[in-house]
Write a protein that holds these residues in place. Structure first.
Motif, PDB file in Angstrom:
ATOM      1  N   GLU A   7     -36.011  18.963  10.914  1.00  0.00           N
ATOM      2  CA  GLU A   7     -36.237  19.992   9.891  1.00  0.00           C
ATOM      3  C   GLU A   7     -37.108  21.128  10.442  1.00  0.00           C
ATOM      4  O   GLU A   7     -36.837  22.318  10.196  1.00  0.00           O
ATOM      5  CB  GLU A   7     -36.909  19.368   8.662  1.00  0.00           C
ATOM      6  CG  GLU A   7     -36.008  18.469   7.841  1.00  0.00           C
ATOM      7  CD  GLU A   7     -36.752  17.803   6.703  1.00  0.00           C
ATOM      8  OE1 GLU A   7     -36.262  17.897   5.558  1.00  0.00           O
ATOM      9  OE2 GLU A   7     -37.830  17.217   6.953  1.00  0.00           O
ATOM     10  N   GLU A  22     -32.098  30.508   1.452  1.00  0.00           N
ATOM     11  CA  GLU A  22     -30.943  30.130   2.276  1.00  0.00           C
ATOM     12  C   GLU A  22     -31.277  28.939   3.165  1.00  0.00           C
ATOM     13  O   GLU A  22     -30.431  28.049   3.364  1.00  0.00           O
ATOM     14  CB  GLU A  22     -30.499  31.332   3.117  1.00  0.00           C
ATOM     15  CG  GLU A  22     -29.866  32.443   2.290  1.00  0.00           C
ATOM     16  CD  GLU A  22     -29.594  33.694   3.111  1.00  0.00           C
ATOM     17  OE1 GLU A  22     -28.738  34.490   2.713  1.00  0.00           O
ATOM     18  OE2 GLU A  22     -30.274  33.884   4.155  1.00  0.00           O
ATOM     19  N   GLU A  25     -31.226  25.821   1.046  1.00  0.00           N
ATOM     20  CA  GLU A  25     -29.847  25.410   0.748  1.00  0.00           C
ATOM     21  C   GLU A  25     -29.203  24.737   1.961  1.00  0.00           C
ATOM     22  O   GLU A  25     -28.442  23.759   1.813  1.00  0.00           O
ATOM     23  CB  GLU A  25     -29.027  26.631   0.320  1.00  0.00           C
ATOM     24  CG  GLU A  25     -29.440  27.194  -1.047  1.00  0.00           C
ATOM     25  CD  GLU A  25     -28.715  28.486  -1.384  1.00  0.00           C
ATOM     26  OE1 GLU A  25     -28.073  29.059  -0.469  1.00  0.00           O
ATOM     27  OE2 GLU A  25     -28.793  28.923  -2.552  1.00  0.00           O
ATOM     28  N   LEU A  26     -29.487  25.231   3.163  1.00  0.00           N
ATOM     29  CA  LEU A  26     -28.934  24.642   4.383  1.00  0.00           C
ATOM     30  C   LEU A  26     -29.460  23.227   4.587  1.00  0.00           C
ATOM     31  O   LEU A  26     -28.691  22.296   4.933  1.00  0.00           O
ATOM     32  CB  LEU A  26     -29.288  25.525   5.589  1.00  0.00           C
ATOM     33  CG  LEU A  26     -28.775  25.054   6.950  1.00  0.00           C
ATOM     34  CD1 LEU A  26     -27.244  24.953   6.945  1.00  0.00           C
ATOM     35  CD2 LEU A  26     -29.231  26.019   8.048  1.00  0.00           C
ATOM     36  N   CYS A  28     -30.511  21.219   2.241  1.00  0.00           N
ATOM     37  CA  CYS A  28     -29.898  20.382   1.206  1.00  0.00           C
ATOM     38  C   CYS A  28     -28.476  19.978   1.592  1.00  0.00           C
ATOM     39  O   CYS A  28     -28.059  18.830   1.364  1.00  0.00           O
ATOM     40  CB  CYS A  28     -29.894  21.124  -0.130  1.00  0.00           C
ATOM     41  SG  CYS A  28     -31.539  21.315  -0.869  1.00  0.00           S
ATOM     42  N   LEU A  29     -27.725  20.906   2.171  1.00  0.00           N
ATOM     43  CA  LEU A  29     -26.356  20.599   2.603  1.00  0.00           C
ATOM     44  C   LEU A  29     -26.363  19.521   3.688  1.00  0.00           C
ATOM     45  O   LEU A  29     -25.532  18.590   3.677  1.00  0.00           O
ATOM     46  CB  LEU A  29     -25.671  21.869   3.116  1.00  0.00           C
ATOM     47  CG  LEU A  29     -25.235  22.884   2.055  1.00  0.00           C
ATOM     48  CD1 LEU A  29     -24.693  24.158   2.724  1.00  0.00           C
ATOM     49  CD2 LEU A  29     -24.158  22.268   1.152  1.00  0.00           C
ATOM     50  N   LYS A  30     -27.271  19.621   4.656  1.00  0.00           N
ATOM     51  CA  LYS A  30     -27.351  18.634   5.726  1.00  0.00           C
ATOM     52  C   LYS A  30     -27.760  17.269   5.173  1.00  0.00           C
ATOM     53  O   LYS A  30     -27.282  16.225   5.623  1.00  0.00           O
ATOM     54  CB  LYS A  30     -28.329  19.100   6.807  1.00  0.00           C
ATOM     55  CG  LYS A  30     -27.818  20.278   7.625  1.00  0.00           C
ATOM     56  CD  LYS A  30     -28.782  20.635   8.739  1.00  0.00           C
ATOM     57  CE  LYS A  30     -28.176  21.722   9.624  1.00  0.00           C
ATOM     58  NZ  LYS A  30     -26.974  21.271  10.364  1.00  0.00           N
ATOM     59  N   HIS A  31     -28.688  17.279   4.171  1.00  0.00           N
ATOM     60  CA  HIS A  31     -29.078  16.028   3.536  1.00  0.00           C
ATOM     61  C   HIS A  31     -27.889  15.386   2.812  1.00  0.00           C
ATOM     62  O   HIS A  31     -27.645  14.161   2.946  1.00  0.00           O
ATOM     63  CB  HIS A  31     -30.222  16.267   2.562  1.00  0.00           C
ATOM     64  CG  HIS A  31     -30.498  15.097   1.666  1.00  0.00           C
ATOM     65  ND1 HIS A  31     -31.088  13.929   2.108  1.00  0.00           N
ATOM     66  CD2 HIS A  31     -30.222  14.909   0.336  1.00  0.00           C
ATOM     67  CE1 HIS A  31     -31.191  13.079   1.110  1.00  0.00           C
ATOM     68  NE2 HIS A  31     -30.670  13.649   0.011  1.00  0.00           N
ATOM     69  N   GLU A  32     -27.153  16.206   2.050  1.00  0.00           N
ATOM     70  CA  GLU A  32     -26.029  15.678   1.278  1.00  0.00           C
ATOM     71  C   GLU A  32     -24.901  15.173   2.177  1.00  0.00           C
ATOM     72  O   GLU A  32     -24.160  14.250   1.813  1.00  0.00           O
ATOM     73  CB  GLU A  32     -25.504  16.758   0.331  1.00  0.00           C
ATOM     74  CG  GLU A  32     -26.500  17.095  -0.788  1.00  0.00           C
ATOM     75  CD  GLU A  32     -26.046  18.286  -1.606  1.00  0.00           C
ATOM     76  OE1 GLU A  32     -25.039  18.916  -1.226  1.00  0.00           O
ATOM     77  OE2 GLU A  32     -26.714  18.599  -2.630  1.00  0.00           O
ATOM     78  N   SER A  33     -24.772  15.764   3.375  1.00  0.00           N
ATOM     79  CA  SER A  33     -23.716  15.320   4.302  1.00  0.00           C
ATOM     80  C   SER A  33     -24.150  14.142   5.164  1.00  0.00           C
ATOM     81  O   SER A  33     -23.370  13.647   5.993  1.00  0.00           O
ATOM     82  CB  SER A  33     -23.292  16.481   5.208  1.00  0.00           C
ATOM     83  OG  SER A  33     -24.375  16.882   6.036  1.00  0.00           O
ATOM     84  N   THR A  35     -26.608  14.076   7.456  1.00  0.00           N
ATOM     85  CA  THR A  35     -27.035  14.435   8.810  1.00  0.00           C
ATOM     86  C   THR A  35     -28.368  13.773   9.117  1.00  0.00           C
ATOM     87  O   THR A  35     -29.319  13.889   8.330  1.00  0.00           O
ATOM     88  CB  THR A  35     -27.175  15.966   8.941  1.00  0.00           C
ATOM     89  OG1 THR A  35     -25.935  16.573   8.590  1.00  0.00           O
ATOM     90  CG2 THR A  35     -27.569  16.357  10.360  1.00  0.00           C
ATOM     91  N   LYS A  41     -33.893  16.622   0.050  1.00  0.00           N
ATOM     92  CA  LYS A  41     -33.667  18.027  -0.275  1.00  0.00           C
ATOM     93  C   LYS A  41     -35.007  18.766  -0.226  1.00  0.00           C
ATOM     94  O   LYS A  41     -36.050  18.207  -0.518  1.00  0.00           O
ATOM     95  CB  LYS A  41     -33.052  18.167  -1.664  1.00  0.00           C
ATOM     96  CG  LYS A  41     -31.647  17.590  -1.792  1.00  0.00           C
ATOM     97  CD  LYS A  41     -31.107  17.806  -3.200  1.00  0.00           C
ATOM     98  CE  LYS A  41     -29.688  17.272  -3.311  1.00  0.00           C
ATOM     99  NZ  LYS A  41     -29.113  17.503  -4.676  1.00  0.00           N
TER     100      LYS A  41
END
Length: 356
Positions: A7, A22, A25-26, A28-33, A35, A41
């Protein structure tokens, strides 16, 4: 949750290139996928706080700065072209000079300082004595160590007004709370006929009328005081051109200038806003200048040395400032805000006690 190395690397990489929102949000996207290294988040506020805490240097695209700067300049120019600039008090003409002295508290007044000021401003068109011309010491509710004869106060004040009348085109008198101590005293006390002969309402009216008294309080002569003006109705203020000279009986002490700001509210309700552009205040024994709501506001200080009640243990009276005010107006009575000033003359404090 502690921030992971992954991070923190992402923060180092994108801070300055992307907004905090931004970046959040990036993450959060990596957490949800799923990674690795992004266990949770992160919010906009969390990202901003982490960047500030780590002192991560921000790198920016210079073209973005240029675009933002152009936007600011365009906005400022648009506002300037559509706005109305108020130039109150910026006149450079000086068609009338008014010198105002307040809080003389005769017999405690600073005559030597006043003589120097009068000599310096001998070109003045109007002299204003803005309240508390007399101390009315014999009627004081404060403790006193000596008895000041009423007739001597009157004669000293009369001689001062006579001097001003002889040397200046116009003299204006304003009453202060000490000046009408006499009125209250006569209503509530059984005074001797000799005292009543001198201290009858309204004493300033008698001075303005040119009534010279002898040492027994009898009328000796009536001098020609045609250029001495005193308005009996609401005598605590007078309006000369666009300037109000006033001596209230109350204080406001929340901040410097609080009394004159309070008077601005008072007169704004009593008059139209175009009736005055400045207020000059006595009574406070303070020196202040400011512009509030397009009006020049001045507290002009006092022309008296330490009064008997100024250093009491109740701390009600703050250390007094000596001074006076000089006001410049154009031919229409508009006040020159820049050149009109209170003149600070320092302070008189009681002598320090020695060590026992």
């Amino acid at each position: 949750m502690r921030w992971t190395p992954e991070e923190e690397y992402l923060l180092q990489l994108f801070t300055g290139e992307k907004t905090f929102k931004e970046i959040a949000e990036l993450i959060c996207l990596k957490h949800e996928s799923g990674t690795p290294g992004f266990p949770a988040k992160r919010t906009f506020h969390a990202v901003r706080t982490k960047v500030a805490r780590n002192h991560i240097p921000e790198t920016h695209n210079l073209s973005d700065y240029d675009e933002a700067w152009k936007s600011i300049i365009d906005s400022a120019q648009e506002f300037r072209s559509k706005s109305q600039k108020l130039e109150l008090g910026l006149t450079s003409s000086k068609d009338r000079k008014i010198v105002s002295f307040s809080d003389l508290h005769i017999p405690f007044f600073l005559w030597e300082d006043m003589k120097l000021a009068l000599e310096q401003h001998k070109d003045a068109d109007i002299i204003v004595l803005n309240g508390d011309i007399l101390d009315a010491y014999m009627f004081s509710t404060f403790s006193k160590s000596k008895n000041i004869a009423a007739i001597k106060e009157y004669k000293a004040a009369f001689d001062l007004v006579k001097y001003l009348s002889d040397h200046f085109p116009m003299v204006v008198l304003v009453s202060g709370n000490h000046d009408y101590r006499t009125t209250r005293a006569i209503k509530t006390s059984g005074l001797s006929s000799d005292v009543e002969k001198v201290y009858r309402p309204d004493l300033l009216s008698r001075i303005a009328n040119g009534e010279r008294l002898n040492s027994f309080g009898d009328l000796e002569e009536v001098c020609d005081f045609e250029n001495v003006h005193y308005q009996k109705a609401d005598s605590w203020y007078v309006r000369i051109g666009q300037t109000i000279f006033t001596h209230p009986s109350g204080f406001a002490s929340r901040y410097p200038g609080a009394t004159v700001v309070k008077l601005l509210d008072h007169f704004s309700h009593r008059m139209d806003s175009t009736d005055f552009d400045s207020i000059i205040v006595g009574h406070t024994h303070k020196v202040y200048k400011g512009v509030v709501s397009g009006k020049l506001l001045i507290e002009q200080g006092a022309m008296a040395h330490k009064l008997p009640y100024q250093f009491k243990a109740d701390l009600r009276f703050k250390n007094a400032m000596n001074g006076y005010a000089v006001i410049y107006q154009d031919a229409d009575g508009n006040t020159n805000f820049n050149d009109s000033q209170p003149i600070y003359l320092g302070s008189h404090l009681p002598t320090k006690k020695g060590i026992i």
